[in-house]
Design a protein around this motif. Structure first.
Motif, PDB file in Angstrom:
ATOM      1  N   TYR A  97      -6.542  -2.756 -13.893  1.00 24.72           N
ATOM      2  CA  TYR A  97      -7.269  -1.937 -12.927  1.00 24.72           C
ATOM      3  C   TYR A  97      -8.752  -2.239 -13.037  1.00 24.72           C
ATOM      4  CZ  TYR A  97      -6.644   0.680 -17.287  1.00 24.72           C
ATOM      5  OH  TYR A  97      -6.527   1.025 -18.609  1.00 24.72           O
TER       6      TYR A  97
ATOM      7  N   CYS B 139      -8.542  -3.432  -0.165  1.00 25.24           N
ATOM      8  CA  CYS B 139      -9.683  -4.265  -0.568  1.00 25.24           C
ATOM      9  C   CYS B 139      -9.953  -5.334   0.491  1.00 25.24           C
ATOM     10  CB  CYS B 139      -9.371  -4.907  -1.921  1.00 25.24           C
ATOM     11  SG  CYS B 139     -10.581  -6.129  -2.444  1.00 25.24           S
TER      12      CYS B 139
ATOM     13  N   ASP C 158      -8.355  -1.477  -3.785  1.00 31.85           N
ATOM     14  CA  ASP C 158      -8.874  -0.891  -2.559  1.00 31.85           C
ATOM     15  C   ASP C 158     -10.387  -1.037  -2.518  1.00 31.85           C
ATOM     16  OD1 ASP C 158     -10.203   1.489  -3.811  1.00 31.85           O
ATOM     17  OD2 ASP C 158      -8.146   1.995  -4.337  1.00 31.85           O
TER      18      ASP C 158
ATOM     19  N   SER D  65      -8.300   4.682 -12.580  1.00 29.93           N
ATOM     20  CA  SER D  65      -7.026   4.298 -11.965  1.00 29.93           C
ATOM     21  C   SER D  65      -5.835   4.485 -12.894  1.00 29.93           C
ATOM     22  CB  SER D  65      -7.093   2.832 -11.503  1.00 29.93           C
ATOM     23  OG  SER D  65      -8.125   2.635 -10.567  1.00 29.93           O
TER      24      SER D  65
ATOM     25  N   GLY E  94      -4.822  -0.159  -7.627  1.00 33.99           N
ATOM     26  CA  GLY E  94      -6.106   0.293  -7.103  1.00 33.99           C
ATOM     27  C   GLY E  94      -6.907  -0.802  -6.435  1.00 33.99           C
TER      28      GLY E  94
ATOM     29  N   ASP F  66      -1.780   7.772  -5.108  1.00 35.98           N
ATOM     30  CA  ASP F  66      -1.738   7.090  -6.403  1.00 35.98           C
ATOM     31  C   ASP F  66      -0.491   7.426  -7.209  1.00 35.98           C
ATOM     32  OD1 ASP F  66      -2.665   9.651  -6.642  1.00 35.98           O
ATOM     33  OD2 ASP F  66      -4.379   9.184  -7.912  1.00 35.98           O
TER      34      ASP F  66
ATOM     35  N   GLN G 111       0.847  -1.186   0.000  1.00 41.46           N
ATOM     36  CA  GLN G 111       0.000   0.000   0.000  1.00 41.46           C
ATOM     37  C   GLN G 111       0.887   1.243   0.000  1.00 41.46           C
ATOM     38  OE1 GLN G 111      -1.974   1.281   3.592  1.00 41.46           O
ATOM     39  NE2 GLN G 111      -3.919   1.479   2.500  1.00 41.46           N
TER      40      GLN G 111
ATOM     41  N   SER H  21      -2.310  -0.697  -3.713  1.00 44.43           N
ATOM     42  CA  SER H  21      -3.372   0.282  -3.541  1.00 44.43           C
ATOM     43  C   SER H  21      -2.763   1.553  -2.968  1.00 44.43           C
ATOM     44  CB  SER H  21      -4.467  -0.251  -2.600  1.00 44.43           C
ATOM     45  OG  SER H  21      -3.961  -0.425  -1.289  1.00 44.43           O
TER      46      SER H  21
END
Length: 731
Positions: free
Chosen positions: A374, A638, A585, A379, A583, A346, A342, A622
């Protein structure tokens, strides 16, 4: 048969009758289908024309047909291979044009297929006619007319007609209001379809299913012709498609389905993993073969994928965990941190991926060996900018299909206007987009006076005379030529007329923008050449329009020298040595899809598909904070990562990651690639590090990166300590 493992051999050599092959990723699914069909033609003496092979995409159909012909020779040429839509269109709607389902829809004589673009226009056109209670519901709940249309589409794919849905809908249904509003839209939509003599993609399936369940002669005719039916990617089959397959195959029982319920990711199209259970219920004497040996991925990737599937509550009884068949050359046991990380935001995520990409490049992998997947298109924004700044080539696959481009859609509208003179939607598009000497309101008034007949309306407009009428007459003359040359199968002459239409109408507005003009001319040239080729091959103009209507709305861009960026859905059926899934998440996966348990289960399957695209290395990542539209949002990992213990409640939520204080504006893009920012460029001066940093924080940096080459911007001279503006670069 030495090229098959025991399970594959069983699937190839199984006796006639219903058979389900539950095939996990990388288990040789396509190999088994080709092997089985080859055995039928080569050893069992089954004629190629007795085989129907249904695939999920036209691209897959083309590849399978080539492989089959290569395997058994000309005898395989007769195999009918294509998507469910194309096969029903060809073998039901075209061969039985007067069947009751067609007559009920008023489809005698001329009719056409409604493409997605015109469908959206049609829905927007009828929106003002919706009852006030529907418009109020849409306004209060921020529901668009396209979303109501999606409910109609999904209902059709589930096998419900308008009357059936209205009868079965109960007030206690959680989405009673939504479906009630969709029913009122559906009534108007059906009226417009009939008025315009068109059907949509969903109607193709519905008509096919109705034809074989209502009409014995149609069902028996198809069953007699197609003694063996293969269905690839069976998990993506929906209820209305299975109704068609079940009816035809019931005559002989030779239905051969292949797929993986763990990879069912098209719930929004009506597909569902339980379709396998429906198959077993319909064909209780079916043979079941499980292909679970994975030849694609390294064992450590397979182990992680099995950890995820172990959390799937809706796995069918006949499904098994994957068994890794590759030897793992990596000496160390992979740890969880090797899979997932993580990042603070971004841009840090994108910078870290660039660094890994360059490391893999040094290790001998090519850019084309790597893919970044993605869940949502948003993303890819930071990725594109960071990769561009580092001069790493990327290809955005499935970003915008050629046939979805406005210029190509306009060209197809010209063809439809020429070859389907009654096509109101085509003429409306041309009148709206081009100066034809008539306004939209004038055209609609003429159309109403002519009772909805386009030819009569156009004739009346031209008969009024004047300069404006001459513009319309000039176009009609070109369309008449296009129709004449197509009838005479003169491909070169057809192309000449298309080139004229493109030059005088479609690309006329691009002449001040050389890049846009070149791109448009290239796209239009491809379509024009393909139309000319088909005309020269004496293909009927209606068949040409139907072929374009049925082509996939997404294409896969291929490049051996570029990193592939694509959605997880777009990666289905592909594989890459190295896969980055970004991404990962809770905002993107599952995102808002948590209303129903089946939605949540599908999101879990989507992550499984992403994992199993990787052959050698898999990286999940993420960001704690990322852009969503114009906002900055906080995200958590996620929830599926918690399920497989890649993340625990204490592991990565507060791990000391550094937040960039400038993130609310724009974090800096790191230059990982030394070739991306040369120290000197002729005529541009040397790089000033302070100016470079200031420029990267400039609010216009995103726009400049998209419009101009990053290396040029990096070398802009520093003027008074101020970063170059967009105007400065243009000048």
């Amino acid at each position: 048969m030495t090229q098959f493992n025991p399970e594959q051999k069983q699937a190839v050599e199984a006796p006639f009758g219903p058979l389900a092959v539950v095939a996990g990723p990388g288990s040789g699914k396509t190999k088994v289908i080709i092997g089985r069909a080859s055995r039928l033609i080569g050893s069992e003496g089954v004629p190629g024309y007795s085989i129907l092979l249904v695939t999920f995409t036209n691209m897959a159909a083309s590849e399978m047909k080539k492989r089959l012909v290569k395997e058994v020779g000309p005898n395989a040429e007769g195999v009918s291979c294509g998507t469910m839509h194309s096969q029903i269109l060809k073998h039901v709607l075209k061969e039985f044009p007067d069947c009751p389902p067609m007559q009920r829809r008023g489809l005698s004589g001329e009719w056409a297929i409604l493409n997605p673009d015109d469908r959206s226009a049609l829905l927007k056109r009828i929106q003002p006619e919706l009852p006030s209670d529907v418009l109020s519901f849409m306004d209060e709940n921020s529901v668009s007319v396209e979303e109501l249309g999606s409910v109609v589409s999904l209902s059709k794919n589930w096998g419900y007609g308008r009357e059936q849905l209205e009868k079965g809908l109960k007030p206690n249904h959680p989405k009673f209001e939504l479906y009630s509003c969709a029913l009122k839209l559906w009534e108007l939509y059906d009226r417009e379809l009939r008025s315009h003599r068109v059907i949509d993609f969903d109607d193709i399936l519905t008509i096919g299913a109705e034809a074989v369940t209502e009409c014995d002669w149609i069902r028996k005719s198809l069953a007699n012709r197609f003694q063996h039916i293969f269905v690839d990617e069976f998990q993506d089959t929906n209820a209305i498609q299975f109704r068609f397959l079940k009816a035809v195959a019931a005559e002989h029982g030779n239905l051969y389905v292949v797929g993986d319920p763990k990879q069912s990711i098209y719930l929004f199209r009506g597909s569902m993993p339980s379709i396998f259970d429906q198959f077993f219920n319909a064909f209780q004497a079916s043979t079941i073969v499980n292909l679970n040996k994975n030849y694609r991925s390294q064992p450590h990737i397979v182990r992680l994928a099995n950890r995820l599937t172990g959390t799937m509550p809706d796995r069918i009884a006949h499904d098994r965990d994957l068994e890794a068949m590759r030897e793992d050359p990596l000496a160390h046991e992979f740890k969880d941190e090797d899979y997932y990380c993580q990042y603070a935001n971004d841009y840090e995520e994108a910078n870290a991926i660039v660094e890994k990409v360059l490391q893999y490049k040094e290790d001998g992998y090519g850019y084309g060996d790597m893919a970044i997947l993605y869940r949502k298109n948003a993303s890819k924004r930071a990725l594109e900018q960071v990769f561009m700044a580092n001069n790493i080539p990327v290809v955005v696959a499935n970003d915008k299909a050629m046939l979805e481009r406005k210029d190509v859609r306009d060209l197809l509208a010209f063809l439809r206007a020429a070859w389907q003179p009654w096509d109101k939607l085509a003429y409306r598009r041309l009148v709206k987009n081009y100066s034809l000497g008539v306004t939209e309101s004038t055209f609609e008034a003429a159309l109403a006076d002519a009772g909805g007949e386009v030819v009569d309306a156009v004739d009346k407009l031209i008969s009024k005379g004047g300069v404006h009428a001459e513009k319309l007459r000039s176009l009609i003359d070109q369309l008449t030529l296009l129709r004449k040359h197509a009838y005479e199968s003169k491909g070169d002459d057809v192309k000449a007329v298309i080139d004229h239409l493109c030059e005088h109408y479609i690309t006329a507005d691009y002449r001040e923008d050389n890049d846009r003009l070149a791109q448009s001319e290239e796209r239009l040239g491809v379509v024009a050449a393909e139309v000319a080729r088909m005309i020269s091959g004496e293909m009927d103009s209606r068949d040409i329009l139907e072929r374009f209507a049925l082509m996939e709305t997404a294409h896969r861009s291929k490049s051996d020298e570029a990193v592939q960026l694509m959605t997880i859905h777009g990666s289905k059926g592909l594989e890459f040595p190295i896969v980055f899934c970004v991404g990962v998440d809770d905002e993107a996966m599952p995102g808002g899809n948590v209303d129903r348990e089946e939605d949540l289960n599908e999101e879990r399957r989507i992550l499984f598909v992403a994992m199993t695209r990787a052959k050698d290395y898999l990286h999940l990542s993420s960001a704690r904070r990322r852009r969503q539209g114009s906002q900055i949002i906080n995200t958590d990992p996620c929830r599926f990562l918690f399920d497989v213990n890649l993340v625990t409640s204490t592991s990565r939520l507060d791990s000391g990651l550094t937040e960039n204080p400038a993130f609310s504006r724009l974090p800096p893009i790191k230059i990982q690639n030394p070739d991306a920012a040369p120290k000197q460029r002729p005529g541009k001066g040397k790089i000033d590090p302070d100016a470079l940093e200031a420029m990267q924080r400039d609010p216009n940096f995103n726009k400049m990166v998209r419009k101009f080459n990053a290396t040029v911007m990096m070398c802009m001279p520093n003027k008074g300590g101020q970063p170059p503006t967009r105007r400065g670069i243009q000048s």
